[in-house]
Write a protein that holds these residues in place. Structure first.
Motif, PDB file in Angstrom:
ATOM      1  N   THR A  97       0.805  -1.225   0.000  1.00 13.93           N
ATOM      2  CA  THR A  97       0.000   0.000   0.000  1.00 13.93           C
ATOM      3  C   THR A  97       0.837   1.273   0.000  1.00 13.93           C
ATOM      4  N   ASP A  98       2.158   1.169  -0.034  1.00 10.37           N
ATOM      5  CA  ASP A  98       3.033   2.339   0.016  1.00 10.37           C
ATOM      6  C   ASP A  98       2.806   3.216  -1.214  1.00 10.37           C
ATOM      7  N   HIS A  99       2.556   4.497  -0.980  1.00  8.02           N
ATOM      8  CA  HIS A  99       2.206   5.388  -2.095  1.00  8.02           C
ATOM      9  C   HIS A  99       3.334   5.513  -3.117  1.00  8.02           C
ATOM     10  N   ARG A 100       4.581   5.267  -2.696  1.00 14.12           N
ATOM     11  CA  ARG A 100       5.694   5.384  -3.642  1.00 14.12           C
ATOM     12  C   ARG A 100       5.663   4.280  -4.696  1.00 14.12           C
ATOM     13  N   ILE A 101       4.976   3.188  -4.383  1.00 14.62           N
ATOM     14  CA  ILE A 101       4.762   2.113  -5.359  1.00 14.62           C
ATOM     15  C   ILE A 101       3.420   2.289  -6.053  1.00 14.62           C
ATOM     16  N   VAL A 102       2.398   2.618  -5.271  1.00 14.71           N
ATOM     17  CA  VAL A 102       1.044   2.738  -5.825  1.00 14.71           C
ATOM     18  C   VAL A 102       0.946   3.912  -6.804  1.00 14.71           C
ATOM     19  N   ASP A 103       1.651   5.006  -6.537  1.00 11.99           N
ATOM     20  CA  ASP A 103       1.549   6.180  -7.414  1.00 11.99           C
ATOM     21  C   ASP A 103       1.905   5.866  -8.868  1.00 11.99           C
ATOM     22  N   PRO A 104       3.068   5.275  -9.155  1.00 12.29           N
ATOM     23  CA  PRO A 104       3.363   4.967 -10.566  1.00 12.29           C
ATOM     24  C   PRO A 104       2.440   3.891 -11.135  1.00 12.29           C
ATOM     25  N   VAL A 105       1.996   2.958 -10.293  1.00 11.43           N
ATOM     26  CA  VAL A 105       1.040   1.951 -10.767  1.00 11.43           C
ATOM     27  C   VAL A 105      -0.256   2.619 -11.207  1.00 11.43           C
ATOM     28  N   ALA A 106      -0.730   3.588 -10.401  1.00 13.15           N
ATOM     29  CA  ALA A 106      -1.965   4.293 -10.741  1.00 13.15           C
ATOM     30  C   ALA A 106      -1.813   5.108 -12.020  1.00 13.15           C
ATOM     31  N   ASP A 107      -0.609   5.591 -12.294  1.00 17.22           N
ATOM     32  CA  ASP A 107      -0.375   6.289 -13.558  1.00 17.22           C
ATOM     33  C   ASP A 107      -0.630   5.371 -14.748  1.00 17.22           C
ATOM     34  N   LEU A 108      -0.471   4.071 -14.561  1.00 19.98           N
ATOM     35  CA  LEU A 108      -0.665   3.112 -15.650  1.00 19.98           C
ATOM     36  C   LEU A 108      -2.054   2.492 -15.653  1.00 19.98           C
ATOM     37  N   LEU A 109      -2.619   2.252 -14.465  1.00 20.90           N
ATOM     38  CA  LEU A 109      -3.885   1.513 -14.376  1.00 20.90           C
ATOM     39  C   LEU A 109      -5.104   2.398 -14.183  1.00 20.90           C
ATOM     40  N   GLY A 110      -4.912   3.651 -13.765  1.00 19.27           N
ATOM     41  CA  GLY A 110      -6.055   4.529 -13.551  1.00 19.27           C
ATOM     42  C   GLY A 110      -6.288   4.833 -12.081  1.00 19.27           C
ATOM     43  N   ASP A 111      -7.402   5.516 -11.794  1.00 26.25           N
ATOM     44  CA  ASP A 111      -7.643   6.058 -10.460  1.00 26.25           C
ATOM     45  C   ASP A 111      -8.080   5.021  -9.439  1.00 26.25           C
ATOM     46  N   ASN A 112      -8.660   3.911  -9.881  1.00 28.03           N
ATOM     47  CA  ASN A 112      -9.161   2.883  -8.968  1.00 28.03           C
ATOM     48  C   ASN A 112      -8.291   1.635  -9.089  1.00 28.03           C
ATOM     49  N   VAL A 113      -7.500   1.380  -8.060  1.00 29.55           N
ATOM     50  CA  VAL A 113      -6.483   0.311  -8.126  1.00 29.55           C
ATOM     51  C   VAL A 113      -6.637  -0.643  -6.945  1.00 29.55           C
ATOM     52  N   ILE A 114      -6.552  -1.926  -7.256  1.00 27.08           N
ATOM     53  CA  ILE A 114      -6.579  -2.989  -6.247  1.00 27.08           C
ATOM     54  C   ILE A 114      -5.197  -3.627  -6.168  1.00 27.08           C
ATOM     55  N   GLY A 115      -4.676  -3.759  -4.962  1.00 25.79           N
ATOM     56  CA  GLY A 115      -3.495  -4.593  -4.739  1.00 25.79           C
ATOM     57  C   GLY A 115      -3.972  -5.958  -4.294  1.00 25.79           C
ATOM     58  N   TRP A 116      -3.555  -7.015  -4.978  1.00 28.88           N
ATOM     59  CA  TRP A 116      -4.128  -8.336  -4.651  1.00 28.88           C
ATOM     60  C   TRP A 116      -3.073  -9.432  -4.486  1.00 28.88           C
ATOM     61  N   GLY A 117      -1.814  -9.163  -4.806  1.00 32.53           N
ATOM     62  CA  GLY A 117      -0.825 -10.243  -4.764  1.00 32.53           C
ATOM     63  C   GLY A 117       0.495  -9.780  -4.201  1.00 32.53           C
ATOM     64  N   SER A 118       1.185 -10.701  -3.533  1.00 31.29           N
ATOM     65  CA  SER A 118       2.517 -10.415  -2.977  1.00 31.29           C
ATOM     66  C   SER A 118       3.222 -11.736  -2.769  1.00 31.29           C
TER      67      SER A 118
END
Length: 275
Positions: A97-118
């Motif tokens: 959930t760290d924004h430093r990872i989620v931010d670039p992911v959201a740039d690619l996937l859009g405003d609504n993002v689910i983290g589901w795997g690790s």
């Protein structure tokens, strides 16, 4: 919490109708990535390297993983068996959930993002296991194919200790024919795609500890065995757009890391108390 299989069975996957075609990012005003990086993701299927954690932060994460690995091994597991870790361990949920990872992911996937795997892919020194050429989406009961993997380097990853390799542009070729891996391959997973270079140019993905790469779920990639005397650990973090549908109950793995889930399909798992 349900204990999910790392990958579904062949029969389970074959029983599903999935849209396995690449959906390019349409973001023309990214907040973290550059427009050139978004274009590279669309054309080549990956973005790398991204500087996520500084030396002190990744040292702390590495020390945490060292302890976690020792606990898992003492319980009968191995260096590849720490999967769906964000559902079990609070510190992994924090990374997902760290924004430093989620931010670039959201740039690619859009405003609504689910983290589901690790899932930790940890090649011990000289362990001899490879990850055969494959597409992530092939293993996942998700549709449409609007998901990415973030590969976070816990240790330095280079050619000597078995860093990832991509086939640039292969994500645009659709779902590829694979064969079941045979035991002689010592494959961590169970699918092998032959002659990957026919689908594009091979690109190495060396990363320093604390750096990450992001790749599309249909990008052909793999890594060779670690024959060095150094460990090579990476944490794979999986994200998808909230409009993706998950079968086999995989929606129960979900964490709302950005925006909302208008359909209500994905659960929003709380941070586990377990360290």
């Amino acid at each position: 919490m349900k204990d999910f299989q790392i990958v579904p069975t062949e029969d389970e996957l074959n029983a599903m109708e999935r849209d396995l075609s690449f959906h390019p990012s349409t973001n023309t005003s990214p907040k973290i990535l550059t427009t050139q990086q978004v274009q590279q993701f669309n054309e080549e299927g990956y973005v790398r390297p991204l500087n996520i954690f500084d030396e002190n932060e990744i040292s702390e994460i590495r020390a945490y993983f060292d302890d976690l690995l020792a606990r898992v091994v003492s319980g009968g597991g191995n260096s590849y068996s720490i999967s769906s870790a964000h559902l079990k361990y609070g510190p992994v949920h924090d990374i997902l959930t760290d924004h430093r990872i989620v931010d670039p992911v959201a740039d690619l996937l859009g405003d609504n993002v689910i983290g589901w795997g690790s899932h930790f892919f940890c090649k011990m020194p000289g362990d001899g296991k490879a990850v055969a050429w494959h597409q992530d989406a092939s293993y996942w009961p998700l549709s449409p194919s609007k998901a990415v993997t973030v590969w976070l380097a816990i240790d330095d990853a280079d050619l000597e200790n078995g860093c990832m390799k991509f086939i640039a542009g292969s994500h645009t070729k659709g779902h590829m024919t694979y064969r079941p891996s045979d035991s002689a391959e010592h494959n961590v997973l169970n699918q092998t795609i032959e002659n990957p270079q026919q689908f594009g140019t091979e690109v190495d993905d060396p990363l320093k500890a604390g750096q990450a790469s992001i790749h599309a779920d249909l990008l052909l990639h793999g890594s060779e065995a670690n024959h060095s005397d150094r460990r090579r650990c990476g944490l794979t973090l999986r994200y998808c757009s909230a409009d993706v549908h998950a079968d086999l109950g995989w929606n129960e793995k979900g964490v709302h890391v950005r925006g909302a889930d208008p359909s209500g399909h994905w659960s929003d798992q709380p941070r586990p108390a377990t360290q």
